[in-house]
Design a protein around this motif. Structure first.
Motif, PDB file in Angstrom:
ATOM      1  N   ARG A 446       0.835  -1.208   0.000  1.00 33.67           N
ATOM      2  CA  ARG A 446       0.000   0.000   0.000  1.00 33.67           C
ATOM      3  C   ARG A 446       0.870   1.258   0.000  1.00 33.67           C
ATOM      4  NH1 ARG A 446      -4.660   0.516   4.410  1.00 33.67           N
ATOM      5  NH2 ARG A 446      -2.914  -0.010   5.761  1.00 33.67           N
ATOM      6  N   LEU A 447       1.945   1.269   0.790  1.00 34.65           N
ATOM      7  CA  LEU A 447       2.869   2.408   0.791  1.00 34.65           C
ATOM      8  C   LEU A 447       3.533   2.565  -0.576  1.00 34.65           C
ATOM      9  CD1 LEU A 447       4.500   1.872   4.306  1.00 34.65           C
ATOM     10  CD2 LEU A 447       3.160   3.869   3.612  1.00 34.65           C
ATOM     11  N   GLN A 452       4.009   5.162  -6.210  1.00 38.96           N
ATOM     12  CA  GLN A 452       3.802   5.012  -7.655  1.00 38.96           C
ATOM     13  C   GLN A 452       2.925   6.130  -8.219  1.00 38.96           C
ATOM     14  OE1 GLN A 452       2.205   1.010  -7.676  1.00 38.96           O
ATOM     15  NE2 GLN A 452       4.046   0.159  -8.615  1.00 38.96           N
ATOM     16  N   SER A 453       1.973   6.572  -7.433  1.00 45.80           N
ATOM     17  CA  SER A 453       1.004   7.559  -7.943  1.00 45.80           C
ATOM     18  C   SER A 453       1.381   8.997  -7.614  1.00 45.80           C
ATOM     19  CB  SER A 453      -0.383   7.254  -7.353  1.00 45.80           C
ATOM     20  OG  SER A 453      -0.357   7.356  -5.938  1.00 45.80           O
ATOM     21  N   ASP A 454       2.552   9.237  -7.032  1.00 42.72           N
ATOM     22  CA  ASP A 454       2.923  10.585  -6.601  1.00 42.72           C
ATOM     23  C   ASP A 454       4.401  10.810  -6.920  1.00 42.72           C
ATOM     24  OD1 ASP A 454       3.579  12.930  -5.237  1.00 42.72           O
ATOM     25  OD2 ASP A 454       2.264  12.488  -3.538  1.00 42.72           O
ATOM     26  N   ARG A 456       6.172  13.552  -6.992  1.00 45.68           N
ATOM     27  CA  ARG A 456       6.881  14.426  -6.046  1.00 45.68           C
ATOM     28  C   ARG A 456       7.310  13.638  -4.807  1.00 45.68           C
ATOM     29  NH1 ARG A 456       5.983  17.500  -1.553  1.00 45.68           N
ATOM     30  NH2 ARG A 456       7.224  19.426  -1.398  1.00 45.68           N
ATOM     31  N   LEU A 457       6.422  12.773  -4.325  1.00 49.44           N
ATOM     32  CA  LEU A 457       6.752  11.932  -3.165  1.00 49.44           C
ATOM     33  C   LEU A 457       7.937  11.033  -3.491  1.00 49.44           C
ATOM     34  CD1 LEU A 457       6.199  10.707  -0.359  1.00 49.44           C
ATOM     35  CD2 LEU A 457       4.465   9.237  -1.439  1.00 49.44           C
ATOM     36  N   ARG A 458       7.923  10.466  -4.700  1.00 43.62           N
ATOM     37  CA  ARG A 458       9.024   9.593  -5.110  1.00 43.62           C
ATOM     38  C   ARG A 458      10.353  10.362  -5.090  1.00 43.62           C
ATOM     39  NH1 ARG A 458       8.558   5.232  -8.992  1.00 43.62           N
ATOM     40  NH2 ARG A 458       6.550   6.141  -9.535  1.00 43.62           N
ATOM     41  N   GLU A 459      10.330  11.597  -5.626  1.00 43.81           N
ATOM     42  CA  GLU A 459      11.557  12.400  -5.675  1.00 43.81           C
ATOM     43  C   GLU A 459      12.046  12.753  -4.275  1.00 43.81           C
ATOM     44  OE1 GLU A 459      10.451  15.732  -8.013  1.00 43.81           O
ATOM     45  OE2 GLU A 459      10.317  14.581  -9.908  1.00 43.81           O
ATOM     46  N   ARG A 460      11.136  13.135  -3.380  1.00 42.48           N
ATOM     47  CA  ARG A 460      11.530  13.497  -2.018  1.00 42.48           C
ATOM     48  C   ARG A 460      12.149  12.295  -1.304  1.00 42.48           C
ATOM     49  NH1 ARG A 460      11.950  18.648  -0.733  1.00 42.48           N
ATOM     50  NH2 ARG A 460      11.303  18.304   1.434  1.00 42.48           N
ATOM     51  N   LEU A 461      11.540  11.110  -1.494  1.00 47.40           N
ATOM     52  CA  LEU A 461      12.069   9.912  -0.831  1.00 47.40           C
ATOM     53  C   LEU A 461      13.408   9.507  -1.424  1.00 47.40           C
ATOM     54  CD1 LEU A 461       8.838   7.742  -0.441  1.00 47.40           C
ATOM     55  CD2 LEU A 461       9.987   9.107   1.307  1.00 47.40           C
TER      56      LEU A 461
END
Length: 751
Positions: A446-447, A452-454, A456-461
Motif C-alpha cells: 500500500r505504501l 507510484q502515484s505521486d 513528487r513523493l518519489r523524488e523526495r524519498l
C-alpha cells in the motif's frame, strides 16, 4: 510357504521373516501364555510387493536425493510423506491380494482386528522401535485390513523410524517389514508392566487405564501407577490418576469416551489382578532372560498378553540434560509428534494464552526508553530482558515446535483419506492470509502504491527528504514503523533507521502491480470435500483437525515474529549499552554479546579482558557470509581450469519456473539491496525477512521441507521454490544467473 504364518507355525528359524513381535507372541503362545489369535504377513510378501510394483526403485530414488545425514527433521518428514503416498496409491498386485484374501477371510471374516508392525529390526537387544512403526486398532473387513497392511509397510519409512535406524547405524536398504494381523480383544482394563522399572531402579512398575491400551501408549490418558518390590511383589506405592476418559472401539476405529462415575472413583486394577500382571511380567523376564516391557489387557476374567519386548532404555535424561538416554534419541524424536487430543490442548494454550502474553510483554518492555536509564538501571534492564527472552525461547521449543506437528498430522490424515497423486495437495487447505508477515507485506504494498502515484513523493524519498511529504503517506509510514520496527534478523533490528525501509519501498514502487495468482483452488469446497469423506459422527473431528492444521501452519509465521519483538526489546537495551561502551573506543562494541556488555558496564576494567578475547578470535573463512562452507569453486589437479557447480538438486516446494539473477542473503544489508526480479538465495528464510519476497522471482533455500517458512510464503505468492539445496548460499554467488525449476527441484547456474 505362501507368505503367511499363523502364530502356531512360527519357529525360531522364521525370525528374519516375521520380526521380533511375531516371534515373541509365537514363543509365548507355545509356553501357555494367553495371546489373541493371529497370523503374520511375512517380509517375503513385503519384498514381493515393492519389487513387482516398482516401489523399491522409487523409494531408492527418494532416499538418493540427499544423504540422510545431511537432512534436517523436516526434510526427512517430507521424504517420508512422499514415500507413504507411494504406498497409498500403489495397489497390491492381484497374485498377492489373492494369497492374502484367502487366508484372512477364512480366519477372520467379520471380526475386529489389530494390524501392527513386526519388523525384523524391532525389539532386539540394544534397540526398541516402540512407537515408531504403526499399529491400527479395530479394523474390519478385507479391504480395510489390506489398506492398513500397506500403511504398516509404509511406516517402515516414517521419519522417526528412519532417524532411529540412522542413529543405530542400520542399513536402510536392507529394511523389511512383516505385519501382524491379530484379533482385537476389547479389554475393559489395559496397561503396561515393566519387570524392572524403566528408570533403572530395582523394582517393578505396573501402569493401567480403563479401556484399550492405545490411550496410555500414545500419552492421551494418564494411567494409575503401581510400584512393586521385584523380589516379593509387595506394593511399594500407588499413584492414582485423574480418571476421566477411556479409549473404546467404535465403528472404523477407536475414540475417547467419558468414564462412568464408578470407574472414576476406583483404580482399574484390584489387588488380585495386579498380582497376576506382576507375575506375568516376571515370568516373561525369566523366559527371555531380560527385563521386559509388557502390554496386556483384561477381558472378563481373562488376562491377555498383547506384546512383550526388552526394556532397552531408561526414561530419565542423560547427564548433559538432553531428554534421551545414552545411545537412544528416540524419545526426542517421538516428543515432536503429538496426538490429536494433545494438539487440541496445545492449540488453545498457544492461541489463547502464550501468544497474547508474549505480545503483551513485548509491548510493556517497549514503554521504557533505554537512553534515559542510568548505567546501573541499564545493566538491570539487560539482565531482566535476557531472562525474559530465554524464558520465551524455552516456551518456543517446549510448545511451539511440537505444535508444528498439527500441520503434519493434518497432511497425513488428508492423504490417507483423499489419496491425492500430489502428496502436498493438503497445503492448499492450510493456506490462509492471516499471517502477520503477509499482513505486513500488504501494508508495504500500500505504501509502494502511494509512491507510484505521486512523482513528487518519489523524488523526495529518493533524496531521503522526509519533510514536507504527502501527509497520508507520512501517517501510514509512521504507523508501519510503530508496528514493525522491532523486527530482527541475525541480532540486528531491521528498521532502527529509515534508510533501508525507504530504499525497499522505492524498489517496490518500480515493480508492476503483481497479478492475482491464476487457478487458485476453492478452499471452502476443498474443506467440505475433506470433511464429507468421513462418517457423520467423525466430521467434527475432521473440521477440528483442519482448524489445528491451519493454526499450526500459521504459527510458523506468527510465533517467530512475536518472539522477535521480545528479542528486539533485549537488543534495544544492548544497543544503548554498546553505544556507551563504543564511546570508550577500546573495544569492538558491535561484536559484544549481551553478557559482555553487562560485564563492561559493571566493571570498566573488564574491557581489557574482553579486548584480549576479541583479539584472539580467528576469523573463519567466509563464503557469502557463512563460515565453514566448502568453497564455490574447485581447482583441478593441474590447475588448467576452474570447475564450478552447474546444477544443484533440492526438494520442489513451490511449483513454477523462473530465471533471474541471484541475491544471496547473509546479512541485513543484503535484504535492503534486493532488486525486483532477483532470486532469493539463503540458508533459511526467517519470517521477519519475508518483506522482500514480493520482489523475488523465486526462492532457493538450504534448509529443507515443504512446511518451512520459505516454502509457505513462496506458495502464498505463487513463486517457484526449492528447499534443501545443500550449501546453496556457498555454491551460488550474488549476480549468478539462475534457472529455478520448482517442478523438479533443480537449480541451474549459468545460461
Amino acid at each position: 510357504m505362501n507368505g503367511l504364518l499363523s502364530f502356531a507355525r512360527i519357529q525360531r528359524r522364521h525370525r528374519h521373516l516375521v520380526g521380533g513381535k511375531a516371534m515373541t507372541l509365537a514363543t509365548l503362545m507355545r509356553g501357555g501364555i494367553t495371546v489373541p489369535d493371529g497370523l503374520c504377513v511375512t517380509t517375503t510378501v513385503y519384498e514381493d510387493f515393492i519389487r513387482t510394483t516398482g516401489l523399491g526403485t522409487r523409494i531408492g530414488m527418494e532416499m538418493g536425493r540427499l544423504p540422510l545425514a545431511e537432512m534436517r527433521w523436516e526434510e526427512i518428514w517430507d521424504m517420508a510423506l512422499r514415500i507413504r503416498n507411494l504406498f497409498l496409491n500403489t495397489a497390491i498386485p492381484d497374485h498377492l491380494r489373492e494369497t492374502l484374501a484367502s487366508e484372512l477371510e477364512t480366519r477372520f471374516a467379520g471380526r475386529a482386528m489389530v494390524v501392527r508392525s513386526s519388523s525384523p529390526q524391532e525389539d532386539r537387544a540394544g534397540s526398541s522401535f516402540a512407537g515408531l512403526h504403526e499399529s491400527y486398532v479395530n479394523i474390519r473387513g478385507l479391504d480395510a485390513i489390506l489398506e492398513h497392511i500397506r500403511l504398516v509397510w509404509a511406516s517402515l519409512w516414517s521419519d522417526g523410524a528412519l532417524l532411529y535406524r540412522k542413529e543405530l547405524g542400520m542399513d536402510m536398504q536392507k529394511s523389511a517389514m512383516a505385519v501382524i494381523v491379530q484379533e482385537l480383544v476389547a479389554g475393559e482394563r489395559s496397561g503396561v508392566a515393566f519387570s524392572r522399572s524403566p528408570d533403572g531402579a530395582d523394582h517393578a512398575v505396573v501402569e493401567s487405564v480403563y479401556g484399550l491400551n492405545q490411550g496410555l501408549v500414545d500419552g492421551t490418558i494418564t494411567p494409575d501407577r503401581w510400584t512393586l518390590d521385584r523380589r516379593t511383589g509387595n506394593l511399594i506405592s500407588h499413584t492414582p490418576a485423574a480418571r476421566e476418559q477411556a479409549m473404546r472401539p467404535v465403528d472404523g476405529g477407536v475414540t475417547l469416551m467419558p468414564l462412568a462415575e464408578a470407574e472414576q472413583n476406583a483404580p482399574p486394577l484390584d489387588e488380585e489382578t495386579l498380582d497376576r500382571v506382576f507375575g506375568m511380567a516376571m515370568t516373561l523376564e525369566k523366559t527371555f532372560e531380560r527385563p521386559q516391557d509388557v502390554e496386556w489387557t483384561v477381558q472378563g476374567e481373562s488376562l491377555y498378553l498383547l506384546q512383550s519386548r526388552p526394556v532397552t532404555t531408561t526414561r530419565d535424561s542423560a547427564s548433559d540434560g538432553t531428554p534421551w538416554s545414552k545411545g537412544d534419541k528416540r524419545p526426542w524424536y517421538l516428543s515432536l509428534k503429538r496426538s490429536f487430543d494433545n494438539l487440541k490442548v496445545l492449540h488453545r494454550r498457544i492461541e489463547d494464552e502464550l501468544l497474547p502474553q508474549m505480545a503483551a510483554e513485548a509491548r510493556e518492555l517497549s514503554k521504557t526508553d533505554p537512553a534515559g536509564l542510568s548505567d546501573a538501571r541499564l545493566i538491570e534492564a539487560i539482565q531482566t530482558r535476557m531472562r525474559i527472552h530465554r524464558r520465551w525461547v524455552d516456551v518456543y521449543w517446549r510448545d511451539f515446535i511440537p505444535f508444528a506437528h498439527g500441520a503434519r498430522l493434518f497432511g497425513q490424515v488428508y492423504n490417507d483419506v483423499v489419496k491425492p497423486e500430489d502428496p502436498y495437495a493438503f497445503t492448499a487447505l492450510l493456506a490462509e492470509t492471516r499471517m502477520t508477515g503477509m499482513e505486513r507485506n500488504r501494508e508495504l504494498r500500500r505504501l509502494a502504491r502511494m509512491i507510484q502515484s505521486d512523482n513528487r513523493l518519489r523524488e523526495r524519498l529518493a533524496s531521503r527528504k522526509l519533510d514536507d511529504v504527502n501527509p497520508e503517506f507520512s501517517t501510514y509510514f509512521n504507523a508501519f514503523l510503530e508496528r514493525y520496527e522491532d523486527l530482527t534478523f541475525k541480532a540486528v533490528r531491521f528498521f532502527k533507521d529509515r534508510e533501508g525501509l525507504i530504499g525497499l519501498l522505492l524498489e517496490m514502487a518500480e515493480q508492476a502491480e503483481p497479478e492475482a495468482a491464476a487457478g487458485r483452488p476453492d478452499i471452502a469446497s476443498l474443506a467440505d470435500d475433506f470433511a464429507d469423506r468421513f462418517p457423520e459422527d467423525r466430521r467434527e473431528f475432521a473440521r477440528k483437525l483442519l482448524e489445528i492444521g491451519r493454526s499450526s501452519y500459521r504459527l510458523r509465521d506468527n510465533d517467530n515474529i512475536v518472539l522477535a519483538r521480545i528479542e528486539a526489546q533485549l537488543l534495544k537495551v544492548v544497543d544503548e549499552a554498546k553505544r556507551r561502551i563504543g564511546e570508550l573506543d577500546r573495544v569492538d562494541a558491535d561484536a559484544l554479546t549481551p553478557a559482555q556488555t553487562v560485564k563492561i558496564l559493571s566493571d570498566p576494567a573488564a574491557i581489557h579482558e574482553i579486548v584480549k578475547e576479541q583479539a584472539t578470535i580467528d576469523e573463519p573463512v567466509q563464503h557469502q557470509g557463512r563460515p565453514g562452507l566448502v568453497p564455490p569453486t574447485v581447482d583441478t589437479a593441474d590447475g588448467d581450469f576452474i570447475m564450478r557447480a552447474r546444477q544443484l538438486i533440492g526438494q520442489p516446494a513451490g511449483q513454477g519456473l523462473a530465471v533471474g539473477k541471484a541475491r544471496v542473503i547473509s546479512a541485513v544489508e543484503d535484504l535492503f539491496q534486493f532488486k525486483s526480479g532477483e532470486i532469493l538465495v539463503c540458508d533459511s528464510i526467517d519470517p521477519n525477512m519475508t518483506f522482500v519476497v514480493p520482489l523475488a522471482a523465486a526462492i532457493v533455500e538450504r534448509r529443507g521441507g515443504m512446511l518451512v517458512h520459505g516454502a509457505i510464503v513462496a506458495r502464498e505468492y505463487g513463486l517457484p521454490c526449492i528447499t534443501g539445496v545443500a550449501d546453496a548460499s556457498a555454491l551460488i554467488h550474488t549476480g549468478d544467473r539462475l534457472t529455478v525449476d520448482g517442478y523438479l527441484g533443480i537449480v541451474t547456474i549459468g545460461d
